[in-house]
Write an enzyme that holds these catalytic residues in place. Structure first.
Site, mmCIF file in Angstrom:
data_model
loop_
_atom_site.group_PDB
_atom_site.id
_atom_site.type_symbol
_atom_site.label_atom_id
_atom_site.label_comp_id
_atom_site.label_asym_id
_atom_site.label_seq_id
_atom_site.Cartn_x
_atom_site.Cartn_y
_atom_site.Cartn_z
ATOM 1 N N TYR A 495 -5.402 8.185 15.550
ATOM 2 C CA TYR A 495 -6.347 8.705 16.536
ATOM 3 C C TYR A 495 -5.682 8.827 17.903
ATOM 4 C CZ TYR A 495 -10.698 9.636 18.988
ATOM 5 O OH TYR A 495 -11.683 10.232 19.749
ATOM 6 N N SER A 575 -11.184 14.720 15.054
ATOM 7 C CA SER A 575 -11.563 14.886 16.448
ATOM 8 C C SER A 575 -10.301 14.848 17.315
ATOM 9 C CB SER A 575 -12.587 13.809 16.842
ATOM 10 O OG SER A 575 -13.249 14.160 18.016
ATOM 11 N N ASP A 659 -21.045 21.502 14.260
ATOM 12 C CA ASP A 659 -20.348 20.547 15.124
ATOM 13 C C ASP A 659 -20.448 21.029 16.566
ATOM 14 O OD1 ASP A 659 -18.709 18.775 16.423
ATOM 15 O OD2 ASP A 659 -17.061 18.915 14.988
ATOM 16 N N HIS A 694 -20.331 16.778 13.506
ATOM 17 C CA HIS A 694 -19.055 16.149 13.805
ATOM 18 C C HIS A 694 -18.723 15.015 12.846
ATOM 19 C CE1 HIS A 694 -15.666 15.781 16.475
ATOM 20 N NE2 HIS A 694 -15.890 14.501 16.673
#
Length: 726
Positions: A495, A575, A659, A694
């Site tokens: 991430y 993301s 999303d 999302h």
């Protein structure tokens, strides 16, 4: 008061979970085809994607944007493009010989009862429960020793299971409940208000609510936040002035009082308001980015009391966690990068009057309250340690944990004498413990029902060296007895942003991957919060490349130490993690065999023009702020760094048509660029989930199908033709 999340940030994809076939420890050579044979299978005819002559100028540099038309998410042409892409993608996925077997394995391990920690409201004890494969968790309750009954069943909210329960909050005495609902995964919500005893609707639902909590003032009403509905598409149009409202029960939404955010002076991109547990203070937090907030309080015990400013700048992340009378307790990273708890009187709450209550340490603090105590959870190399404090700031004890892993800090109401917390790590399904606040004893309240035996697996932490010499931790999980021969299919997940910490947690889907002999590795990249604000800042703006370098170094460590090789390495992230995968696969395409970017931020020159994307500028910067920042963003923006004539890894881009956090146009453009410029025969596909967002609230059935496709695509493109044990 429970620990509070003040700001809406770019989220990590929700963890999911998975089955345990007996069999081999790793994919054997007999299951691997030659690369040429696999390559022949991957030749595809992609839909034609129209190119337009759209050019933007940044500081005198012209940048083409031929796929700008794909930003119109509701045009007939875009919808036709989505359908055409899905047809190609699913035709490919359907030909993977073990796709159905993977889905069956996932369903089998997923199919066990899951029950959350109980919480008391009024005369009832409530808990969330899923009987196994229900698309959404159901809220149950019981009174005393009576029989449990269903209170709310989100599976009945829509026929296809895509309407989910986002928030549930009760009034002071538990007699009234307000709950927020998301339709199709959108961040826009409706709030329903019901009588808790009879479950009857009390008034018309509130609509057009976004990035909001629900905070009750007694039984009279509650505070919530939203934006004015934007012109154009509500799923992609920019929203940047958040407003705090107070809804008084019995009045129409049109009469709701605007509390904060309605003037130019009060304009903030994110605003939250919440009431302290004793109903004494309203706390208002405002922010323009996902890091840093100003802070106000209002004494609700005094009629027409003014807003008192606690913080006037945006230089820290600070919130009120509790109070005793006029004594406030605040969690802050102001002059404390690893966070601390301070105390101050509400009559003069400016920072110069703060006194340390729980001082900063060398480890990042997460604080919570419950049962008349404070709880300080510290991350020590991304692993949890928890201490209990009284309201005089005295440490009472360290809470004994079952081993290295992650806990959800004990939290609850002040009068609760038993609190609950969960413990988990990458190979241990989550166990709920009941904690006696006075005796300090933890007893197992509920063990996981997952049919997964962690004793057959190893999860260890290693440290590797990034490009600039920084030491970075990584957890690697695999079957015991794994042969370090470089042939183990490996997923490297990352991430690296928004102060988000990736701490060890069990995931049913990943359990299936481990059972198949796969390796699962998670590094704690810079940009995250594992080592506090300095670690976060070291992966932002003009230092964002550090995040990509850390991820690349993690992959090289796995290869150099025999866990895998480039032919068996997949990278995955969602993301901001999707941006990570997009950047790394365009910078080092030869490093990995498979790339799995999910709901990614792919167009770094225009991300801030959609929905609340401008709030991510603390991490990214924007193309307009300076020529240096523009050039830096352009230098790694995935959409702008796909080069013609390059052999990119097999890529499965995943996104969803609803999303409105990271709009699907990011993924659309990236997939179009890859399909146009890919030199090799490895597939570059996009899988577009319909009526989903999302990630949060995605039905279990859709989640299982998505994991079956992701794992199937990954193994198939590593040359695997049959699953171990099949």
């Amino acid at each position: 008061m429970k620990k509070l999340s003040i700001l809406a940030v770019a989220g990590v994809l929700a963890a999911c979970s998975g089955e345990s076939p007996e069999g081999t420890q790793a994919m054997s050579d007999t299951q691997v085809e030659t690369q040429s044979a696999a390559a022949e299978k991957s030749a595809l005819a992609y839909p034609q994607t129209r190119k337009d002559d759209v050019v933007d100028s940044y500081f005198g540099t012209e940048v083409a944007d031929p796929y700008r038309w794909l930003e119109d998410d509701r045009s007939e042409e875009t919808e036709a493009w989505v359908q055409a892409q899905n047809q190609v993608t699913f035709s490919y996925l359907e030909q993977i010989p073990f796709r159905d077997s993977l889905k069956q394995r996932l369903e089998k391990l997923w199919n066990y009862e899951k029950v959350g920690s109980p919480f008391k409201e009024g005369d009832y004890t409530y808990f969330y429960r899923n009987n196994g494969l229900q698309d959404q968790y159901v809220v149950w309750r019981k009174k005393g020793d009576g029989e449990a009954e269903i209170f709310l069943d989100p599976n009945t909210f829509s026929e296809d299971g895509t309407t989910s329960l986002a928030t549930l909050k009760f009034s002071k005495d538990g007699s009234i409940a307000a709950y927020a609902v998301s339709e199709g995964g959108s961040d826009w919500r409706k709030i329903y208000i019901i009588d808790a005893a009879s479950k009857t609707l009390l008034e018309e639902p509130l609509v057009d609510v976004k990035f909001s909590g629900i905070s009750w003032k007694g039984n009279e009403g509650f505070y919530y936040s939203s934006y004015d509905k934007p012109e154009g598409s509500e799923l992609s149009a920019k929203t940047d002035q958040h407003k705090l409202y107070y809804h008084k029960l019995g009045q129409p939404q049109s009469k709701d009082a605007l509390v904060f955010g309605g003037t130019d002076e009060e304009k903030r991109r994110y605003v939250s308001g919440y009431v302290t547990e004793d109903d004494r203070y309203l706390v208002i937090s405002g922010a323009n980015s996902t890091s840093g907030n100003d802070l106000f309080i209002r004494d609700l015990s005094q009629k027409d009391a003014p807003l008192v400013q606690v913080l006037s700048d945006f230089d820290s992340d600070t919130y009120v966690i509790d109070n005793q009378g006029s004594q406030l307790f605040l969690v802050t990273n102001r002059d404390a990068p690893n966070k601390k708890v301070v105390t101050v009187d509400a009559s003069n709450p400016a920072p110069e009057n703060w006194q340390d209550f729980i001082a900063e340490t060398d480890h990042v603090l997460t604080a919570s309250t419950g049962g008349g105590y404070f709880f300080a959870e510290y991350m020590v190399d991304a692993l949890s340690r928890v201490y209990q404090y009284d309201y005089n700031g005295k440490r009472v004890r360290e809470i004994s944990l079952p081993g290295p892993g992650s806990v959800s800090s004990p939290s609850g109401k002040r009068e609760d004498k038993t609190l609950y917390y969960s413990f988990t790590n990458y190979k241990t399904p989550s166990t709920i413990f009941a904690f006696d606040v006075e005796q300090g004893a933890s007893d197992i309240y509920r063990e996981s029902g997952a049919e997964f035996d962690p004793s057959g697996y190893e999860s260890k932490q290693v440290f590797f060296t990034s490009k600039d010499g920084t030491k970075v931790p990584m957890m690697i999980t695999y079957k015991k007895g794994l042969e370090l021969n470089g042939k183990n299919p490996t997923i490297l997940y990352g991430y690296g942003g928004f102060n988000v910490s990736l701490t060890p947690s069990f995931n049913i889907a990943n359990a299936v991957w481990l059972e198949l002999g796969g390796v699962y590795a998670v590094p704690n990249l810079r940009g995250g919060g594992e080592y506090g604000k300095r670690w976060h800042d070291a992966g932002t703006k003009l230092q964002k490349q550090n995040v990509f370098d850390d991820f690349i170094a993690a992959g090289e460590y796995l290869i150099d130490n025999g866990y895998t090789s480039s032919d068996y390495l997949a990278i995955r992230g969602g993301s901001n993690g999707g941006l990570l995968v997009g950047a790394v696969m365009t910078q080092r395409p030869e490093l990995v065999k498979v790339a799995l970017p999910a709901v990614g931020v792919m167009d770094m020159l225009r991300y801030h023009t959609f929905t609340a994307g401008a709030g991510w500028a603390y991490d990214y910067g924007t193309a307009e702020q300076s020529e240096e920042m523009f050039q830096y963003l352009k230098g790694y923006s995935p959409v702008h760094n796909v080069k013609r004539g390059v052999n990119y890894p097999a890529t499965l881009v995943t996104t969803a048509d609803h999303d409105d956090r990271v709009v699907p146009a990011h993924s659309f453009k990236f997939a179009a660029e890859l399909q146009d410029k890919q030199q090799g025969v490895a597939p570059t596909l996009i899988r577009i989930e319909t009526n989903a967002g999302h990630g949060a609230g995605t039905p279990v059935s859709k989640t299982i199908e998505q994991y079956a496709d992701i794992f199937g695509f990954t193994l198939f493109n590593m040359g695997i033709t049959e699953l171990p044990g099949s």
